[in-house]
Write a protein that holds these residues in place. Structure first.
Motif, PDB file in Angstrom:
ATOM      1  N   ARG A 142       0.838  -1.195   0.000  1.00 12.31           N
ATOM      2  CA  ARG A 142       0.000   0.000   0.000  1.00 12.31           C
ATOM      3  C   ARG A 142       0.874   1.246   0.000  1.00 12.31           C
ATOM      4  O   ARG A 142       1.986   1.237   0.493  1.00 12.31           O
ATOM      5  N   MET A 167      -8.398   5.795   2.293  1.00 17.41           N
ATOM      6  CA  MET A 167      -9.173   5.362   1.132  1.00 17.41           C
ATOM      7  C   MET A 167     -10.517   4.927   1.704  1.00 17.41           C
ATOM      8  O   MET A 167     -10.574   4.083   2.598  1.00 17.41           O
ATOM      9  N   SER A 179     -14.787   3.946   1.211  1.00 19.05           N
ATOM     10  CA  SER A 179     -15.898   3.494   0.376  1.00 19.05           C
ATOM     11  C   SER A 179     -17.188   3.682   1.155  1.00 19.05           C
ATOM     12  O   SER A 179     -17.388   3.050   2.200  1.00 19.05           O
ATOM     13  N   TYR A 193      -3.584   3.511  -0.039  1.00 17.57           N
ATOM     14  CA  TYR A 193      -4.262   2.819  -1.136  1.00 17.57           C
ATOM     15  C   TYR A 193      -3.322   1.759  -1.694  1.00 17.57           C
ATOM     16  O   TYR A 193      -2.111   1.869  -1.588  1.00 17.57           O
ATOM     17  N   TYR A 235      -2.821   1.191  -9.891  1.00 17.41           N
ATOM     18  CA  TYR A 235      -3.671   2.359  -9.682  1.00 17.41           C
ATOM     19  C   TYR A 235      -2.865   3.588 -10.045  1.00 17.41           C
ATOM     20  O   TYR A 235      -1.890   3.925  -9.394  1.00 17.41           O
ATOM     21  N   LEU A 247      -5.720   9.041  -8.989  1.00 16.15           N
ATOM     22  CA  LEU A 247      -6.154   9.264  -7.615  1.00 16.15           C
ATOM     23  C   LEU A 247      -7.167  10.397  -7.599  1.00 16.15           C
ATOM     24  O   LEU A 247      -7.039  11.368  -8.336  1.00 16.15           O
TER      25      LEU A 247
END
Length: 131
Positions: free
Chosen positions: A72, A84, A86, A96, A117, A120
């Motif tokens: 991460r 991060m 949700s 992340y 990823y 961002l």
């Protein structure tokens, strides 16, 4: 670890950034680096490309290993951890993931496919002092 990222910000900006690390971060071996992001206050900012970095060879194999081991990236803003979050799944975690590994059942290929990823999105919340 030294991930392939955008070039460091200008030296003039980095001199302002130098901060003392607390004892815990020193013992853990954390190395603070200035990120290339700028956050103007109380102003919305659209998607802004920072740079293009090409990765290949040993770096690519190394990144696959980091993804496979679920590494991460941890960021801090004003000496607070960036999370991060949700809302749909009701969770928040620090940092992340570098990327994820998609199995053949997901991609339809014969082998696992690795994804990094590289986009961002930041949402910074704050509370204003009453006047």
């Amino acid at each position: 670890y030294d991930l392939p990222t955008c070039p460091d910000p200008a030296e003039k900006i980095q001199k302002r950034f130098r901060q003392r690390r607390n004892l815990g971060s020193r013992l853990m071996g954390h190395k603070l680096q200035m990120a290339p992001y700028s956050f103007p206050t109380k102003v919305g900012k659209d998607c802004t490309p920072l740079c293009v970095v090409e990765v290949g060879g040993k770096k690519l194999r190394w990144l696959r290993k980091l993804v496979d081991r679920q590494y991460r990236v941890h960021l801090s803003l004003d000496q607070l951890p960036v999370l991060m979050r949700s809302k749909e799944l009701n969770y928040a975690v620090r940092g992340y993931p570098v990327g994820f590994k998609a199995p053949p059942s997901y991609t339809g290929l014969k082998e696992d496919e690795f994804y990094l990823y590289n986009h961002l999105k930041f949402t910074i919340t704050y509370r204003e002092e009453p006047s």
